[in-house]
Design a protein around this motif. Structure first.
Motif, PDB file in Angstrom:
ATOM      1  N   THR A 139       3.523  -5.137 -14.909  1.00  0.00           N
ATOM      2  CA  THR A 139       3.551  -4.841 -13.471  1.00  0.00           C
ATOM      3  C   THR A 139       4.715  -5.608 -12.844  1.00  0.00           C
ATOM      4  OG1 THR A 139       1.928  -6.581 -13.104  1.00  0.00           O
ATOM      5  CG2 THR A 139       1.106  -4.323 -13.174  1.00  0.00           C
ATOM      6  N   TRP A 146      10.421   3.474  -1.367  1.00  0.00           N
ATOM      7  CA  TRP A 146       9.811   4.424  -2.298  1.00  0.00           C
ATOM      8  C   TRP A 146      10.893   5.038  -3.199  1.00  0.00           C
ATOM      9  CZ3 TRP A 146       7.122   3.010   1.898  1.00  0.00           C
ATOM     10  CH2 TRP A 146       5.725   2.923   1.776  1.00  0.00           C
ATOM     11  N   ARG A 185      11.697   2.453  -5.811  1.00  0.00           N
ATOM     12  CA  ARG A 185      10.645   2.480  -6.820  1.00  0.00           C
ATOM     13  C   ARG A 185      10.835   3.671  -7.768  1.00  0.00           C
ATOM     14  NH1 ARG A 185       4.310   3.638  -5.439  1.00  0.00           N
ATOM     15  NH2 ARG A 185       5.204   5.706  -5.070  1.00  0.00           N
ATOM     16  N   ASP A 217       5.842   3.852 -15.511  1.00  0.00           N
ATOM     17  CA  ASP A 217       5.065   4.583 -14.521  1.00  0.00           C
ATOM     18  C   ASP A 217       5.447   4.061 -13.137  1.00  0.00           C
ATOM     19  OD1 ASP A 217       1.930   4.706 -16.398  1.00  0.00           O
ATOM     20  OD2 ASP A 217       3.699   6.021 -16.394  1.00  0.00           O
ATOM     21  N   ASN A 221       3.626   3.579 -10.611  1.00  0.00           N
ATOM     22  CA  ASN A 221       2.714   2.613  -9.988  1.00  0.00           C
ATOM     23  C   ASN A 221       2.886   1.200 -10.526  1.00  0.00           C
ATOM     24  OD1 ASN A 221       1.513   2.775 -12.504  1.00  0.00           O
ATOM     25  ND2 ASN A 221      -0.577   2.872 -11.705  1.00  0.00           N
ATOM     26  N   LYS A 222       3.692   1.062 -11.556  1.00  0.00           N
ATOM     27  CA  LYS A 222       3.921  -0.273 -12.101  1.00  0.00           C
ATOM     28  C   LYS A 222       4.791  -1.121 -11.177  1.00  0.00           C
ATOM     29  CE  LYS A 222       2.113  -0.761 -16.321  1.00  0.00           C
ATOM     30  NZ  LYS A 222       0.944   0.124 -16.149  1.00  0.00           N
ATOM     31  N   ARG A 266       5.871  -2.391  -7.474  1.00  0.00           N
ATOM     32  CA  ARG A 266       5.597  -2.480  -6.038  1.00  0.00           C
ATOM     33  C   ARG A 266       6.888  -2.938  -5.366  1.00  0.00           C
ATOM     34  NH1 ARG A 266       1.253  -6.604  -3.679  1.00  0.00           N
ATOM     35  NH2 ARG A 266       2.490  -7.948  -5.025  1.00  0.00           N
ATOM     36  N   THR A 325       5.177  -0.296  -1.063  1.00  0.00           N
ATOM     37  CA  THR A 325       4.864   0.987  -1.699  1.00  0.00           C
ATOM     38  C   THR A 325       3.435   1.045  -2.218  1.00  0.00           C
ATOM     39  OG1 THR A 325       5.774   0.173  -3.792  1.00  0.00           O
ATOM     40  CG2 THR A 325       7.256   1.443  -2.366  1.00  0.00           C
ATOM     41  N   GLY A 326       2.761  -0.095  -2.268  1.00  0.00           N
ATOM     42  CA  GLY A 326       1.376  -0.078  -2.699  1.00  0.00           C
ATOM     43  C   GLY A 326       0.408   0.186  -1.557  1.00  0.00           C
TER      44      GLY A 326
END
Lengths: 286, 158, 767
Positions: free
Chosen positions: C230, C241, C244, C254, C256-257, C259, C517-518
């Motif tokens: 992460t 975003w 990211r 991925d 979502n890894k 932030r 972004t989270g």
């Protein structure tokens, strides 16, 4: 990188003379630190001269002034008398960079950085200033126009530093001015710089003149032919035209990112005229 | 590598730090003293974002070595407000919307304060030339100049 | 002097249209606000980039072994540390980018394509060690001939940057590769027939140089990757975003890894809509297992981040004696830098958009050259094409003997006009801004010696896009608003004002923050003049959701049907026949019953904001020209622009003034100066000359309001249009002062003086 802050000229000279590698004088640092950061220079020793009294004082001496080489432009402006006697020199020093730069930059550094475009140098040359140089062999005085011999090349030898500048006594009816051309209104290196100092007699005839140009050759130039165009005249339109032509003729400029050859040659003449006009008005008032 | 031991005053507080010869005052303020209000925009003295005062004198901190601060009194943006009260310049910048992204703002405030400390009644031209060493890319300078002139008026009690 | 005309109807608002202090302001005037380089993490390393000294070279090998062995070096990366990407175009703001090019731009693979191109990077315990490590990296270059001029790059036989570049948009497709990535065309009617009808035709060629966005804050980020993969990245950006997405793609992780948190941003203007350091910092942080901080020097910003295109433009316009334009043509050659993707498309779209024309043909070429890859710069492509068009229109007016504002009025686009690039306009303010210019005191003021006046108009289309906003009702009745478009200059104030206007609560009851972004769904970047429009639209929707939910809860409490309760004047009330049956409940009181009526109350808006509308402008500029030196000074400037509705007028004025200053710099002094060796000579603020405070006069503004019917408050994006008219406004003013038409920017003193001398020799100079 070693840093030393001597309190006497002798100490400073010894440090510089005995340095094993590249040693640099640190006064205002506004050129030196930029060069260090961009890896143009990598000194092994910095000699901070700001602790040496002579370099930091402005004194009236022998009818003229002795200005410490490490006095800042801002301090020059704040001196109670200097600006009224030598407005051109003080204005020139206060054109260097920005307010922030003027808070640190010195005429000693401006000259010894060895840029042909240095702003304070043509003004000093026009005023007839001398550099008081101290070195391992003692002290000597040389006209400011003889200090720079080329870009980043000085006539000083190892261990020599400029301790102060001497401005001569200013004759009656003398006026001087410095103008430069830059594309913006501030912050640029001079594309052309011109210092003019002229003396009138009681009838308004020019008896002496010194014209200096910056950024138009490999070093700042004293232009005797330009002075000759004014001496013996009432500095009328005809004399001004000859002055401008002589100034343009003295240029041996380059094309670079700041200006073209042709532009510099043309504008040298324009500035010589405009600076001479201001000097003339100042001479008439003094 | 031997470091220099430096004592100075920053915004009225005594500080001590160690620095190498080539570390600038800007590096020291930001990285050692945690005073990140002073910004690095160019590190060549051309943008004024690093403006501080040294013994009351306006300078670019990127062009001064940390060691040169020894014994000196440094003023940064963090010292401009007095406790909870903003300096009139800070208030006027907010009122006049004299900031957009805000990164040049600390430099401008420190520089403008140095002007008003010396010249309480500057003209628009004087303000513009004094601040010529502070670059702003967002505002076009209009509201900044208005804010400085308005602060000067208030500070003169006019 | 700042004015407003056409105060839009429905303008009896409490908050919208006023000038409160911005909520993030205090932190910015005290130095508390944290920008990209202001964060430090425990154990952080310094990351530095090795950059190509050559403008064009094949990379035969890179040997990092010596660097890796240096004490203090914790990680070294090269292009091999990123996943190669297949060719795929995706939107990035108003431009398109291709991931195959992005991965090569952040770190070179086969070739170094510009001086400054990233070749390798290191993370070390100090800047000094990092610098030393870079010197130990051995790169074997095969130096190749380079090309840096757009016209030269288009010639057959020019050094080829990409062996697989076959010009798209040409029929039949070319069989040999070239440096022309694509050809585009917009056609309306029949220009050949149109020109036959013309009484007067003016045709001119123009050249402009690359200019940099010039943000005062260099690119900066700090990245940290945990052992489980992460990652966190703190970054100054216009779109976290996007950061990211790009980083995940390039690293093969991925989404979502990662932030991504946006710091305060010290200027972007389009230049911070792409990635440079961020994938490098993450890759280094993963390898080093320690946080890595990377900050560009100003020199790196110039050499290695994207300026906008330099260009060659030909414009030909034909008109009747009465001023009606009957045919308009343009050919645009824009340089993209090292990879395809100049803003020639938006440039082509905007060229004639301010005008209602029957016959238009615009052709554009996207050309690669050995220079940094261009990035968006405020209305990308528009200032260049519109500079050319507005200059020719000015010349046309002179030839016809018509006032330049009258000529524009005669041809102005209006509601119902079909633009050459496709859409039919809704209500737009072109005529309004022209009329405001005509009646402005500036237009009537007599000029002084050596002075001239110019007028120019400008258009930008503005965009909407994906937006997520969350608005929570806190337990004490205050509200927390989280948006996802970084605040470049006043957004938080505008969002707070729109929310307050909806909810009818005081501004200080709503705290606005930009989330990471989270914390929110996808948000497209701040750019395209979309933030106030899109995040504003989403904020309004979220506020209405909160009000609706509040009504629902009260209805439950009052045992009324939901539609019998309304939110009005800052409280929930029974409506219609039930009015007065219960005391109104404020949001504070609703918050008090939230738990027992169903849980926390929030509005969460996820939209693709549609309905963005163009913003038109007309500028008036006075210059003074020094006849002996050619120096041009701007002595007076008025910027008139349609904002739809100005939520916070001070920040709208600020956008106008800032764009004008950038446009003036572009017109007079800014340019990338290259030597024949393909290397930039002025990579610093000393010789890259942006306007300073003493260069400019006060910039007067007039906000015109022709509301955008598709936005709840009538908002139009305003950030980009202001930079479009200035170059022509200044050039037209210089033409008015000197009698000389300048077609090559910047109009620096040596050029102006040379042209003056030539004109004097011919007897055509006015000064």
């Amino acid at each position: 990188m070693r840093y030393e802050a001597p309190n006497s000229l002798d100490q400073a000279v010894a440090l510089l003379a005995n340095a094993s590698g590249e040693a640099r004088v640190l006064a205002g640092g506004t050129d030196l630190l930029v060069q260090m950061k961009t890896d143009l220079v990598d000194p092994v020793l910095l000699v901070d001269i700001k602790g040496i009294p002579e370099t930091r004082q402005v004194k009236e001496e022998a009818g003229g002034f002795r200005i410490g080489a490490a006095v800042t432009g801002a301090e020059l402006k704040e001196h109670p008398k200097l600006k009224s006697v030598w407005p051109g020199v003080v204005e020139a020093a206060n054109l260097i960079g920005s307010t922030q730069i003027q808070g640190r930059a010195t005429m000693g550094g401006n000259l010894c950085n060895g840029s042909p475009a240095a702003d304070s140098v043509p003004a000093l040359i026009a005023a007839g200033a001398k550099a008081s140089v101290v070195g391992p062999k003692g002290r000597r005085e040389i006209p400011v126009e003889d200090v720079m011999i080329g870009p980043r090349k000085l006539s000083l030898t190892k261990g020599e530093i400029i301790a102060s500048f001497l401005l001569p006594p200013k004759p009656a009816h003398t006026g001087e001015a410095y103008l430069r051309f830059i594309p913006r209104t501030e912050m640029d290196i001079a594309v052309v710089g011109c210092g003019v100092c002229l003396t009138l007699d009681a009838k308004g005839k020019c008896t002496a003149a010194r014209i200096a140009l910056g950024a138009v050759a490999e070093r700042p130039l004293l232009v005797p032919a330009a002075a000759a165009a004014l001496v013996g005249t009432s500095v009328d339109e005809g004399a001004m035209q000859k002055l401008a032509a002589a100034a343009s003729a003295a240029c041996r400029p380059i094309d670079d990112k700041r200006g073209t050859k042709d532009f510099r040659i043309k504008v040298a003449g324009v500035l010589a005229r405009r600076a001479a006009q201001i000097a003339l008005e100042r001479a008439r008032k003094s | 590598m031997t470091k220099h031991h430096v004592t100075a005053t920053v915004n009225g507080d005594e500080v001590e730090f160690l620095c190498e010869t080539q570390e600038t005052l800007l590096d020291v303020l930001r990285d050692q003293l945690g005073l990140t209000g002073t910004k690095e925009g160019c590190s060549t003295g051309d943008c004024g974002a690093c403006s501080v005062t040294v013994d009351g004198r306006l300078v670019c901190s990127c062009l001064m070595l940390g060691i040169e601060a020894n014994g000196k009194s440094i003023g940064t943006i963090e010292g401009m407000a007095s406790g909870e009260e903003l300096h009139p310049l800070q208030r006027k910048f907010l009122e006049h919307a004299a900031l957009q992204c805000g990164v040049c703002t600390p430099g401008f405030l420190v520089a403008a304060k140095a002007l008003l400390d010396r010249q309480p009644n500057p003209s628009e031209t004087e303000v513009r030339y004094w601040l010529a060493g502070n670059l702003c890319r967002c505002t076009g300078y209009d509201k900044i100049v208005r804010a400085v002139l308005d602060a000067a008026t208030e500070m003169r009690g006019a | 002097m700042q004015e407003k005309v056409n105060d839009a109807p429905g303008s009896d608002y409490t908050y919208v249209g006023t000038r409160p202090i911005r909520p993030d302001g205090v932190d910015k005037v005290t130095g508390r606000a944290k920008f990209g380089a202001d964060l430090a993490m425990a154990g952080q390393l310094v990351g530095k980039v090795l950059r190509s000294p050559h403008p064009h070279a094949r990379i035969r090998s890179i040997d990092t072994s010596a660097a890796e062995k240096l004490a203090g070096v914790k990680a070294v990366i090269t292009g091999k540390d990123f996943m190669d990407q297949p060719s795929e175009f995706i939107p990035a703001g108003e431009m398109m980018i291709n991931y195959r090019d992005v991965v090569r731009n952040v770190m070179a693979r086969e070739k170094a394509l510009y001086e400054g191109h990233a070749i390798a990077a290191v993370a070390a315990t100090s800047a000094a060690v990092a610098k030393q490590a870079l010197k130990l990296i051995k790169v074997d270059y095969e130096v190749l001939p380079h090309v840096i001029d757009v016209v030269e790059a288009m010639k057959p036989g020019a050094p080829l940057l990409h062996e697989d570049m076959y010009t798209a948009g040409v029929e039949p497709a070319p069989k040999t590769p070239s440096n022309v990535a694509k050809r585009i065309e917009f056609v309306l009617g029949d220009v050949a027939a149109g020109f036959k009808q013309a009484d007067v035709i003016v045709e001119r060629e123009f050249t402009t140089k690359p200019v940099h966005q010039g943000y005062i804050e260099p690119h900066a980020c700090i990245a940290s990757v945990s052992e489980d993969g992460t990652a966190d990245i703190w970054v100054t950006t216009q779109g976290h975003w996007i950061v990211r997405a790009h980083c995940a793609r390039l690293l093969g992780w991925d989404v979502n890894k990662i932030r991504a948190t946006s710091s305060e941003i010290g200027g972007g203007f389009g230049g911070k809509t792409v990635v440079y350091l961020e994938p490098l910092a993450l890759a280094l942080a993963k390898k080093a297992r320690r946080p890595v901080k990377m900050v560009m020097t100003r020199e790196e910003v110039f050499r290695a981040s994207g300026p906008t295109s330099g260009a060659h433009v030909r414009v030909k316009i034909g008109a009747k004696k009465d001023g009606r334009i009957v045919a308009a043509e343009a050919e645009l050659k824009y340089q993209a830098g090292a990879f395809a993707g100049s803003p020639v498309q938006p440039g082509a779209m905007c060229a004639y958009a301010p005008y209602d024309l029957e016959n238009v043909k615009v052709v554009g070429y996207d050309v690669v050259t050995n220079r940094p890859k261009v990035a968006a710069y405020r209305a990308p492509g528009g200032p260049i094409s519109e500079f050319a068009v507005e200059s020719v229109i000015d010349e046309l007016a002179g030839r016809i003997g018509m006032d330049p504002i009258e000529l524009r009025l005669k041809n102005a686009a209006k509601e119902g006009t079909k633009a050459a690039y496709g859409p039919k306009f809704g209500p737009i303010g072109m005529i309004d801004t022209l009329k405001a210019a005509k009646s402005h005191a500036h237009w009537r003021t007599p000029l002084g010696k050596n002075q001239g006046r110019g007028v120019a108009s400008g258009f930008w289309f503005n965009i909407g896009g994906e937006t997520s906003v969350s608005l929570s009702l806190n337990e004490d009745g205050t509200l927390s608003l989280t948006a996802g478009t970084p605040d470049i200059g006043g957004l938080r104030a505008s969002l707070c004002m729109m929310a307050a206007e909806e909810l009818k609560v005081p501004l200080d009851k709503i705290r606005v923050q930009i989330g990471d972004t989270g914390q929110l769904g996808y948000n497209f970047l701040t750019g395209g003049s979309r933030a106030t429009f899109s995040s504003g639209m989403a904020t309004v929707e979220a506020a209405r959701e909160v009000m609706k939910e509040a009504c629902k809860r009260a209805a439950k409490l009052w045992e009324l049907p939901e539609d019998a309760v309304e939110y009005k004047d800052g409280a929930v009330r029974p409506a219609g026949p039930n009015a007065g049956k219960h005391n109104p409940m404020t949001l504070k009181e609703i918050a008090g019953i939230a738990g027992k009526t169903g849980g926390p109350i929030a509005g969460y808006s996820r939209i693709n904001a549609h309905g963005a509308a163009p913003s038109l402008a007309t500028h008036v500029c006075d210059v003074e020209v020094d006849p002996e030196t050619g120096k041009v000074s701007v002595v007076r400037y008025t910027a008139i622009q349609d904002a739809g509705r100005a939520i916070h007028p001070s920040y709208v004025e600020g956008q106008y003034q800032g764009g004008v200053a950038q446009g003036i710099g572009w017109a007079l002094n800014e340019e990338y100066i290259y030597g024949a060796d393909g290397k930039m000579q002025n990579a610093g603020f000393l010789d890259y000359r942006v306007p300073v405070a003493s260069d400019l006069p006060m910039i007067d503004t007039v906000i015109v309001e022709v509301p955008n019917p598709r936005h709840p408050y009538g908002v139009r994006g305003v950030g980009e249009t202001p930079i479009v008219p200035p170059m022509a406004a200044v050039a037209n003013a210089v033409a008015n002062a000197t009698g000389i038409r300048f077609t090559d920017l910047p109009m620096s003193p040596p050029k102006v003086l040379k042209a003056l001398d030539e004109a004097r020799a011919k007897g055509t100079a006015k000064i």
